[in-house]
Write an enzyme that holds these catalytic residues in place. Structure first.
Site, PDB file in Angstrom:
ATOM      1  N   THR A  21      -2.754   0.176  -4.177  1.00  0.00           N
ATOM      2  CA  THR A  21      -3.285   1.404  -3.609  1.00  0.00           C
ATOM      3  C   THR A  21      -4.731   1.672  -4.003  1.00  0.00           C
ATOM      4  O   THR A  21      -5.220   1.152  -5.013  1.00  0.00           O
ATOM      5  CB  THR A  21      -2.411   2.603  -4.052  1.00  0.00           C
ATOM      6  OG1 THR A  21      -2.933   3.825  -3.515  1.00  0.00           O
ATOM      7  CG2 THR A  21      -2.375   2.712  -5.576  1.00  0.00           C
ATOM      8  N   ASP A  67      -0.164   5.114   0.896  1.00  0.00           N
ATOM      9  CA  ASP A  67      -0.342   6.081   1.970  1.00  0.00           C
ATOM     10  C   ASP A  67      -0.292   5.420   3.342  1.00  0.00           C
ATOM     11  O   ASP A  67      -0.983   4.435   3.613  1.00  0.00           O
ATOM     12  CB  ASP A  67      -1.675   6.824   1.789  1.00  0.00           C
ATOM     13  CG  ASP A  67      -1.679   7.636   0.508  1.00  0.00           C
ATOM     14  OD1 ASP A  67      -0.975   8.656   0.458  1.00  0.00           O
ATOM     15  OD2 ASP A  67      -2.375   7.239  -0.442  1.00  0.00           O
ATOM     16  N   LYS A 106      -8.064  -5.384  -3.218  1.00  0.00           N
ATOM     17  CA  LYS A 106      -6.625  -5.615  -3.345  1.00  0.00           C
ATOM     18  C   LYS A 106      -6.302  -7.102  -3.263  1.00  0.00           C
ATOM     19  O   LYS A 106      -5.326  -7.566  -3.858  1.00  0.00           O
ATOM     20  CB  LYS A 106      -5.877  -4.839  -2.266  1.00  0.00           C
ATOM     21  CG  LYS A 106      -5.960  -3.327  -2.406  1.00  0.00           C
ATOM     22  CD  LYS A 106      -5.142  -2.627  -1.325  1.00  0.00           C
ATOM     23  CE  LYS A 106      -5.254  -1.119  -1.434  1.00  0.00           C
ATOM     24  NZ  LYS A 106      -4.418  -0.414  -0.439  1.00  0.00           N
ATOM     25  N   ASP A 138       0.842  -1.190   0.000  1.00  0.00           N
ATOM     26  CA  ASP A 138       0.000   0.000   0.000  1.00  0.00           C
ATOM     27  C   ASP A 138       0.884   1.250   0.000  1.00  0.00           C
ATOM     28  O   ASP A 138       2.048   1.196   0.422  1.00  0.00           O
ATOM     29  CB  ASP A 138      -0.897  -0.025   1.249  1.00  0.00           C
ATOM     30  CG  ASP A 138      -1.682   1.247   1.428  1.00  0.00           C
ATOM     31  OD1 ASP A 138      -2.404   1.637   0.496  1.00  0.00           O
ATOM     32  OD2 ASP A 138      -1.571   1.871   2.506  1.00  0.00           O
TER      33      ASP A 138
END
Length: 267
Positions: A42, A10, A191, A8
């Protein structure tokens, strides 16, 4: 043992200054040199993720839009794609209009909104992307979208999350990426689904994958990966399902995982 690393952005790969340390970059390059595939997983749109991938020199498929689109960073070949079902799009647009909620849509990798406001401007700045205004809400609702995004106060979105799950939860994947970001995707636009598809693309076994994240939207990534990793700064629910909890995003947690599990380096 681990051949695919999906991370990921952030609050995971990026520190609080939205940067990647030199030490983490070094570990990433060492893993790639050793033969591992390193990619980004992401909620950001492809255009935003691609800019960060370019800075890292990554020429691999990127998992974007929470997993709804896996697209190659260099030649833009689409590996996996799932759009929000049209009936869900229409319902969410009507719901947002009825309750006066800020809603963003995405079409052809362009950020779209009905009107310009502070929330839209701040989001675009955070993700380093442009946006377009489409005042005709009905026209906007008819476009295909890999995801929809609502931005509001955490308490408001907690209520909205429960109501949307009750209404269309069987037809959509609904999650939070941040306390004030509520995201709606296709049921297979996660994801986790994207990780498995990408592993298949490379002929890599599920148990040979690593998934690293910090938030609610990373649950499927962490649960499906052979080694599911939560950051120290992750939400508690993610830590509970993770196989391993690494250091925080400000303490090179991703580097620590790569060195420990891929490069077999011990401190």
């Amino acid at each position: 043992m681990y051949k695919l690393i999906a991370v990921d952005l952030d609050d995971t790969l990026l520190n609080d200054h939205l940067d990647i340390s030199a030490e983490t970059r070094k570990a990433i390059y060492a893993a790639i040199e050793q033969g591992a595939v390193f990619t980004i997983a992401t909620g950001r749109m492809f255009a935003s993720a691609r800019k960060i991938a370019a800075k890292l020199g990554l020429e691999v498929p990127l998992i974007t839009y929470q997993g709804a689109l896996v697209k190659h960073a260099s030649d833009e070949t689409v590996i996996y794609e799932r759009n929000v079902p049209p009936e869900v799009v229409r319902y969410v647009f009507e719901y947002a209009a009825k309750h006066g909620l800020h809603l963003q849509a995405y079409h052809n990798d362009t950020l779209l909104a009905k009107e310009e406001n502070e929330r839209l401007i701040d989001y675009a700045k955070l993700n380093n992307i442009a946006y377009e205004i489409e005042p005709d809400f009905d026209r906007l609702a008819e476009k295909t979208a890999p995801k929809l995004l609502m931005i509001d106060e955490p308490e408001t979105l907690d209520r909205v999350l429960a109501e949307l799950k009750a209404a269309v939860g069987d037809k959509a994947h609904i999650t939070k990426s941040k306390p004030n970001f509520l995201e709606i995707m296709h049921p297979e636009g996660t994801k986790g689904h994207a990780l498995l598809r990408l592993a298949e693309h490379y002929g890599i076994k599920q148990e040979e994958t690593i998934g690293i994240g910090d938030s609610w939207n990373d649950h499927e990534l962490v649960e499906q990966a052979g080694l599911g990793v939560a950051m120290e700064n992750a939400v508690d629910s993610l830590k509970q399902v993770a196989d391993y909890v690494t250091r925080s995003n400000n303490e090179d947690g991703v580097r620590h995982v790569i060195e420990k599990f891929v490069l077999d380096q011990t401190e």
